[in-house]
Design an enzyme around this catalytic site. Structure first.
Site, mmCIF file in Angstrom:
data_model
loop_
_atom_site.group_PDB
_atom_site.id
_atom_site.type_symbol
_atom_site.label_atom_id
_atom_site.label_comp_id
_atom_site.label_asym_id
_atom_site.label_seq_id
_atom_site.Cartn_x
_atom_site.Cartn_y
_atom_site.Cartn_z
ATOM 1 N N THR A 2 39.613 8.955 40.338
ATOM 2 C CA THR A 2 38.149 8.982 40.366
ATOM 3 C C THR A 2 37.577 10.391 40.338
ATOM 4 O O THR A 2 36.601 10.673 39.646
ATOM 5 C CB THR A 2 37.617 8.242 41.611
ATOM 6 O OG1 THR A 2 38.250 8.791 42.771
ATOM 7 C CG2 THR A 2 37.906 6.759 41.524
ATOM 8 N N VAL A 39 45.986 2.328 46.069
ATOM 9 C CA VAL A 39 46.062 3.219 44.924
ATOM 10 C C VAL A 39 47.482 3.371 44.373
ATOM 11 O O VAL A 39 47.669 3.473 43.155
ATOM 12 C CB VAL A 39 45.458 4.596 45.300
ATOM 13 C CG1 VAL A 39 46.309 5.305 46.346
ATOM 14 C CG2 VAL A 39 45.279 5.457 44.079
ATOM 15 N N GLY A 66 49.003 -13.189 56.514
ATOM 16 C CA GLY A 66 49.657 -13.133 55.208
ATOM 17 C C GLY A 66 49.407 -11.843 54.460
ATOM 18 O O GLY A 66 50.025 -11.598 53.420
ATOM 19 N N LYS A 84 37.059 4.303 57.253
ATOM 20 C CA LYS A 84 35.821 4.146 56.481
ATOM 21 C C LYS A 84 34.655 3.687 57.356
ATOM 22 O O LYS A 84 33.506 3.660 56.910
ATOM 23 C CB LYS A 84 36.049 3.170 55.324
ATOM 24 C CG LYS A 84 37.012 3.735 54.282
ATOM 25 C CD LYS A 84 37.360 2.722 53.227
ATOM 26 C CE LYS A 84 38.278 3.336 52.171
ATOM 27 N NZ LYS A 84 39.561 3.842 52.728
ATOM 28 N N ARG A 104 33.432 5.982 42.606
ATOM 29 C CA ARG A 104 32.826 4.653 42.553
ATOM 30 C C ARG A 104 31.820 4.480 43.685
ATOM 31 O O ARG A 104 31.848 5.215 44.675
ATOM 32 C CB ARG A 104 33.923 3.583 42.653
ATOM 33 C CG ARG A 104 34.899 3.619 41.492
ATOM 34 C CD ARG A 104 36.046 2.647 41.689
ATOM 35 N NE ARG A 104 36.869 3.014 42.833
ATOM 36 C CZ ARG A 104 37.979 2.359 43.183
ATOM 37 N NH1 ARG A 104 38.359 1.285 42.493
ATOM 38 N NH2 ARG A 104 38.681 2.738 44.222
#
Length: 610
Positions: free
Chosen positions: A468, A451, A287, A406, A536
């Site tokens: 940021t 974003v 989903g 990442k 962050r």
């Protein structure tokens, strides 16, 4: 209104017929029409009136919107006049005892009728346009591309339906077209002239009418146009142009995907079909943004059965309804389950026995996972372990895991958990008959919580747009192209590989924010402010696609590469997983300490070095 206009046109046509015939006889006999020819003239005029009226009705000449008239209407008018004239010529010969109407009179009559009837109709169009022009405020429009597409768009926008716009002219890089006129409008110059023309002609809208141009070229033109204050719109793709669906109504705003300037992904359909077609395929996280697109694209390869597994019932219901509508013959199984529930997964695998597994279920938001590290471990590590173990146990042929850039030299909990998941399936591949692979890529445009939607929402609310760090960069792909490459990578699987997708050039987040503001019709900093909030926790200034130990090798696809598998000690990894399992109920700080021992975090970059 329609009847009144048709009646007026009908009466005007009759007057034109009589005038055309009388003037033709007048010029033929130099004002001295013989008496016997006067009878013929009357008979010919009556026959022409009756028969031309019939042909005009047959060709629906009084049901046409002449304000939209084009070459097609002129051709129809010609057919109607010629057909009526030929019939009237024969009728006059029969009625007038076998005496022909002189051919010079017949030809002059047709010529005069065409000139006057066409003139009246186009005069109405011009008057209508002028009247509308006086009542409306004009937006000056510049069309980039003076080819067939640009000409069609210009013609359509000259009709009263688009009376609020005034086409000023064209821009085209073709040297032959410089200084020429297309549909009566000038070609001002090449793309280097865009900024100058926009300013000089007070252009409000720019339309890029180049449906067959490469995406890199379109991106370069958009980058020029976005420096102006004009709003940019685009023509649909070339296949719509070819199929005749091109229309001004199909114009769309330029979006971020257009700025990436990448050509469409070319896929090996045969290779994909070999491992997906007529197979039972399971998609976890079906989903989500990536999972649902996987389901859409896999469905077109006709799997024997497609199993949609997800934790949220609403998202699974939505993709199920979409697929049932688009692929009514497809056999679907919708499974509401949590990948952390091993017994539920075991039952599902035992019942459906999927042959191909696409694992897209994961927690992906970096700041959220920093605050909830135990949930990241439970879902991204042990959830993946559960699905992979079941795929091994029940003999799945392939297991393709969606990973992230990442996971490379991670600085966050989310990245570390994805790296552990990669390590686990690589270690499992050595002892399993199932081919386990991971596909690693960066951000996808438009995915939930990414974003771009956040920036768009901030712009809609009048700002500020929050960035940021001014130097932060990211790799971006569209969801469809990422998924196409994921499915393609699955066809190359031998087991144990980490496939890395070519993400193109990295994009500066600040530039992305500025572009989105401009594409929304505003000026950055003046209309919509941009604020810097600081990096962050867990975020990097830039992402990487390879660890220090991995060496990249090419595949037969120019957008897919392979990171060399590294040696993983399975017993040591199992020990680390047990440590992670023990601290799940502990404080976030303790959880982070343990996961950093499994996958050492790299120091946060404080300046752009890559």
């Amino acid at each position: 209104m329609y009847r009144r206009r048709a009646q007026s046109l009908f009466i005007t046509d009759i007057l034109i017929i009589w005038f055309s015939i009388v003037s033709s006889y007048f010029f033929r006999f130099h004002a001295g029409i013989p008496s016997d020819y006067k009878v013929q003239m009357f008979v010919y005029a009556v026959a022409m009136t009756v028969l031309c009226t019939c042909t005009f009705v047959y060709y629906r000449m009084y049901r046409r919107m002449w304000e939209y008239a084009s070459i097609g209407e002129i051709v129809t008018l010609l057919k109607a006049v010629v057909a009526g004239s030929v019939l009237a010529f024969g009728a006059a010969w029969m009625i007038d005892a076998g005496r022909y109407v002189p051919l010079s009179i017949a030809a002059r009559t047709i010529e005069t009728m065409l000139l006057l009837m066409g003139g009246v109709r186009f005069a109405w169009r011009l008057i209508r346009i002028r009247l509308v022009d006086k009542r409306s405020t004009k937006n000056n429009v510049l069309i980039i591309g003076a080819g067939d597409c640009g000409a069609l768009i210009a013609k359509e926008m000259m009709t009263p339906s688009f009376s609020g716009n005034r086409i000023v002219g064209f821009i085209d890089d073709d040297e032959y077209k410089q200084g020429m006129r297309v549909v009566g409008l000038p070609v001002f110059g090449t793309r280097s002239s865009i900024a100058e023309i926009v300013k000089a002609k007070d252009i409000h809208d720019i339309i890029i009418a180049m449906p067959s141009a490469p995406k890199a070229e379109i991106s370069a033109i958009i980058n020029i146009c976005k420096l102006t204050n004009a709003k940019i719109k685009m023509i649909p793709a070339i296949h719509d142009f070819i199929k005749g669906r091109l229309s001004v109504k199909a114009l769309r705003d330029v979006n971020v995907e257009d700025l990436l300037g990448r050509d469409p992904v070319m896929t090996d359909l045969v290779g994909i079909a070999e491992y997906v077609t007529d197979k039972i395929v399971l998609v976890t996280g079906a989903g989500g943004s990536i999972g649902s697109e996987l389901c859409r694209q896999i469905s077109s390869f006709q799997p024997r059965k497609l199993c949609l597994l997800g934790h949220g019932e609403n998202s699974i219901y939505t993709i199920e309804m979409e697929l049932r509508k688009k692929f009514p013959e497809l056999v679907l199984e919708t499974i509401i389950a949590d990948i952390q529930d091993r017994s539920r997964l075991d039952h599902m695998f035992r019942v459906f026995k999927p042959e191909v597994v696409f694992h897209a279920a994961a927690h992906k938001h970096v700041p959220l996972m920093e605050r909830n590290p135990a949930e990241a471990i439970k879902n991204n590590v042990f959830g993946t372990k559960n699905v992979a173990d079941c795929a091994d146990k029940y003999g799945a042929e392939r297991f393709v895991m969606i990973s992230s850039d990442k996971a490379v030299n991670p600085t966050s909990v989310m990245g570390a958990t994805k790296r552990v998941a990669e390590m686990y399936i690589q270690s499992l591949n050595f002892v399993s008959k199932t081919k386990f692979v991971a596909v690693r890529f960066g951000n996808v445009l438009g995915s939930r919580g990414s974003v771009v939607p956040r920036f768009q929402e901030q712009i809609m609310n009048g700002g500020p747009v929050t960035v940021t760090h001014p130097d932060m960069i990211r790799y971006f792909m569209t969801i469809p192209e990422a998924v196409q490459l994921v499915i393609q990578a699955g066809s190359f699987a031998n087991g144990g590989e980490i496939f890395i997708l070519d993400m193109g050039k990295p994009v500066k987040i600040l530039t992305l924010a500025e572009d989105l503001i401009r594409l929304s019709g505003y000026e950055p900093y003046a209309d919509i402010p941009i604020e810097f909030t600081g990096i962050r926790e867990g975020e990097k200034l830039f992402e990487e696609l390879l660890t220090n130990e991995e060496n990249i090798t090419a595949t037969q696809h120019n957008r897919i590469f392979i990171g060399k598998p590294i040696s993983i000690d399975r017993s040591e990894l199992d020990l680390e997983l047990k440590r992670l399992e023990k601290v799940i109920g502990e404080t976030p700080m303790l959880v982070k300490e343990v996961i950093q021992k499994v996958v050492p975090f790299h120091k946060q970059q404080i300046s752009k070095t890559g």
